[in-house]
Design a protein around this motif. Structure first.
Motif, PDB file in Angstrom:
ATOM      1  N   ALA A  97      14.247  -8.939 -28.785  1.00 50.66           N
ATOM      2  CA  ALA A  97      15.084  -9.761 -29.657  1.00 50.66           C
ATOM      3  C   ALA A  97      16.292 -10.292 -28.904  1.00 50.66           C
ATOM      4  O   ALA A  97      17.269 -10.729 -29.512  1.00 50.66           O
ATOM      5  N   ASP A  98      16.248 -10.249 -27.567  1.00 49.40           N
ATOM      6  CA  ASP A  98      17.319 -10.803 -26.747  1.00 49.40           C
ATOM      7  C   ASP A  98      16.717 -11.269 -25.422  1.00 49.40           C
ATOM      8  O   ASP A  98      15.503 -11.368 -25.284  1.00 49.40           O
ATOM      9  N   HIS A  99      17.576 -11.562 -24.459  1.00 50.77           N
ATOM     10  CA  HIS A  99      17.122 -12.079 -23.164  1.00 50.77           C
ATOM     11  C   HIS A  99      16.736 -10.963 -22.189  1.00 50.77           C
ATOM     12  O   HIS A  99      16.541 -11.236 -21.006  1.00 50.77           O
ATOM     13  N   MET A 100      16.599  -9.755 -22.656  1.00 52.10           N
ATOM     14  CA  MET A 100      16.275  -8.617 -21.793  1.00 52.10           C
ATOM     15  C   MET A 100      17.232  -8.559 -20.605  1.00 52.10           C
ATOM     16  O   MET A 100      16.815  -8.538 -19.443  1.00 52.10           O
ATOM     17  N   GLN A 101      18.523  -8.544 -20.921  1.00 50.31           N
ATOM     18  CA  GLN A 101      19.576  -8.458 -19.911  1.00 50.31           C
ATOM     19  C   GLN A 101      19.447  -9.551 -18.849  1.00 50.31           C
ATOM     20  O   GLN A 101      19.627  -9.318 -17.659  1.00 50.31           O
ATOM     21  N   GLY A 102      19.123 -10.744 -19.318  1.00 41.11           N
ATOM     22  CA  GLY A 102      19.066 -11.891 -18.424  1.00 41.11           C
ATOM     23  C   GLY A 102      17.750 -12.080 -17.705  1.00 41.11           C
ATOM     24  O   GLY A 102      17.598 -13.025 -16.913  1.00 41.11           O
TER      25      GLY A 102
END
Length: 583
Positions: free
Chosen positions: A313-318
């Motif tokens: 649900a995010d960019h997987m720490q970039g």
């Protein structure tokens, strides 16, 4: 290499030496083909005999060639998930491991028309409890206590015991958890939990039951010769676990194997996750920024303790240039499939598996905050037979299409099979290679015990076990992502000798009345379709996200996207179609 001089070969060499000496004395060069003509028949026969005796060297050469093609893998000092030189990937692995063990527990699917998912409390009277005083073989290790905390606020407390445990056709004297306190309604109507996960280094929990039963040193076990592996799959209304391997009749096609990326978890790398009507026209949900990261893939755990497919649900720490959950929500549509690429093999999860038609719910979830990977839950086991091989120090995962004509057993059935097995000679050489290889046939008969699993709505699985002498029966949650095996026992009915050894707070506190709350919000996303299309629901964990602040409308192509922030954190917050999310 060793070379044996046979009498015939000795005569051949003598002939060649004599010809050479004669030629040297006369100043004549003997053509090579002349020697072949004189000794060809004998030398060919000797060569055939020699190379036949060295047939195994071909296998060695094959592995050497294989090693040279994967030199970068062999250069690693550790598996990707354990590699100190790659802290980013190691942290990602740890995050999905924690989610599977701590936050990916079972959650209930609401019936259509219901929106009260988690308002109930734990009801111990609905569960069977182990009576330690009625077992002649029970021994307590009351000094070995445990307090298990899960991400949703669930809490299990108890101590370690030893007793006869029966699972299928096998039984052994083994350790298990005596659970004296619980506050989670997940366990209403069930009697405990049965984890088939891998043991954790330094863990104080009892040895996982499959390891304890197959321990060669356990003389009180009839499972010492059982292969330390199992398979699991599900149909729409039943399921089955197979101890020792898998029944070939359950598969439709080849079993493909890949080594796990960790020694302590069933982690594989998902290199691609696509979603759409067809593989060619689908949208890539894992848009890796670098080829190196794509080669490793997103660390993913095969977990029967997770109902749905849990995606980032995010960019997987970039690591990603997109947010997979957002792209999925934007492209949601009926009759679309997911395609997971694992080890250069593509595995489809069709609409019928990830969409629960009976309750009109989407069984796909956004990952909890901090989880950098995927949990591949029960939606996958409804399409594939998955084998978990723990016979070596490093686990191996096998996947094969499920034979939809196979009917799961309704009672234990033990039989021997000539199994196809993992090509361990190749797989054991690699330190985290995202490649799958087909099974190799074995003519060795292997015992496989087929055990029925109760399937509740395709999202919860329960297995029958018994503990004690005489045996006391229990129905427990079956979970491949957990290492815990434990059954409930009333603490007030424990013998005084055990009570005296337990910490005082075990009796001064009552977890049953402790609310389930982790302090982080859960987001439930409901989307309404366009005219003529049914609305659909998403549920998932979005803990402490700054972008969630009341109602957020994100609709461009879809209508009525609403994010409702709730109080509870691990669960999916399933929302039935056309209903208001739980706040």
């Amino acid at each position: 290499r060793h070379f044996a001089f046979t009498p015939r070969l000795t005569r051949m060499l003598r002939t060649l030496l004599g010809v050479a000496l004669l030629g040297a004395a006369c100043g004549v060069v003997v053509p090579a083909h002349r020697a072949d003509e004189e000794t060809g028949a004998e030398s060919r026969q000797d060569a055939t005999t020699y190379f036949a005796g060295q047939a195994s060297s071909l296998g060695v050469k094959s592995l050497e060639d294989y090693r040279s093609k994967h030199a970068d893998q062999f250069a690693r000092d550790a598996l990707p998930c354990d590699d100190e030189t790659n802290p980013s990937f190691k942290m990602q692995c740890a995050s999905v491991s924690r989610a599977a063990r701590m936050g990916g527990r079972k959650f209930k699917v609401a019936g259509k028309g219901s929106n009260q998912l988690f308002s109930e409390s734990f009801r111990p009277e609905d569960s069977r409890h182990f009576d330690v005083s009625k077992s002649s073989t029970f021994s307590a290790e009351a000094k070995k206590t445990f307090d298990l905390h899960y991400a949703d606020g669930s809490h299990l407390r108890g101590f370690t015991g030893q007793d006869q445990v029966t699972m299928g056709d096998y039984n052994a004297h083994a350790p298990f958890g005596v659970i004296t306190d619980c506050n989670s309604p997940d366990f209403n109507g069930v009697d405990g939990i049965l984890g088939f996960g891998l043991p954790r280094p330094g863990s104080e929990m009892p040895t996982p039951i499959l390891f304890a039963m197959t321990d060669p040193g356990n003389t009180n076990s009839n499972a010492q010769s059982l292969k330390r592996k199992f398979s699991f799959f599900s149909t729409d209304d039943a399921a089955e676990v197979q101890l020792g391997g898998y029944d070939p009749d359950t598969t439709q096609g080849t079993m493909w194997y890949t080594p796990a990326l960790s020694r302590n978890d069933f982690i594989v790398g998902v290199n691609s996750l696509k979603f759409g009507q067809s593989h060619g026209s689908s949208v890539e949900l894992l848009a890796f920024k670098s080829e190196t990261q794509r080669k490793f893939g997103a660390p993913s755990i095969m977990d029967s303790g997770t109902s749905c497919l849990v995606i980032p649900a995010d960019h997987m720490q970039g690591q990603l240039s997109n947010v997979p959950w957002d792209d999925f929500a934007r492209n949601w549509g009926k009759e679309k499939s997911f395609w997971l690429e694992i080890g250069e093999k593509t595995w489809e999860i069709p609409f019928s598996s990830w969409y629960l038609a009976d309750t009109e719910q989407t069984c796909v979830q956004p990952s909890p905050e901090g989880m950098q990977g995927l949990l591949v839950g029960d939606v996958f086991f409804r399409e594939y037979v998955v084998e978990f091989d723990m016979t070596d120090s490093r686990p191996i995962i096998g996947i094969a299409p499920l034979n939809k004509q196979y009917t799961p057993v309704t009672k234990n059935q033990l039989a021997n099979y000539e199994l196809h097995q993992a090509p361990k000679a190749k797989l054991s050489l690699l330190k985290g290679e995202e490649v799958m290889y087909p099974a190799e046939h074995s003519e060795t008969l292997t015992a496989v015990d087929r055990i029925p699993i109760v399937n509740q709505k395709g999202t919860q699985y329960f297995m029958d076990v018994s503990v004690g002498t005489p045996a006391q029966p229990f129905t427990v949650i079956f979970d491949t992502g957990s290492t815990v095996f434990g059954v409930f026992s009333y603490k007030d009915k424990l013998p005084d000798t055990i009570k005296k050894e337990l910490p005082g707070y075990y009796f001064s506190q009552n977890l049953k009345t402790l609310a389930q709350s982790s302090g982080g919000p859960v987001a439930a996303l409901q989307v309404g379709g366009s005219s003529g299309a049914a609305p659909f629901g998403f549920g998932g964990v979005l803990q402490s996200r700054g972008l969630l602040g009341g109602l957020v409308v994100v609709n461009a192509a879809l209508i009525g996207v609403v994010v409702a922030v709730g109080r509870r954190a691990r669960r999916s917050g399933y929302v039935a179609m056309g209903e208001t999310p739980v706040g």
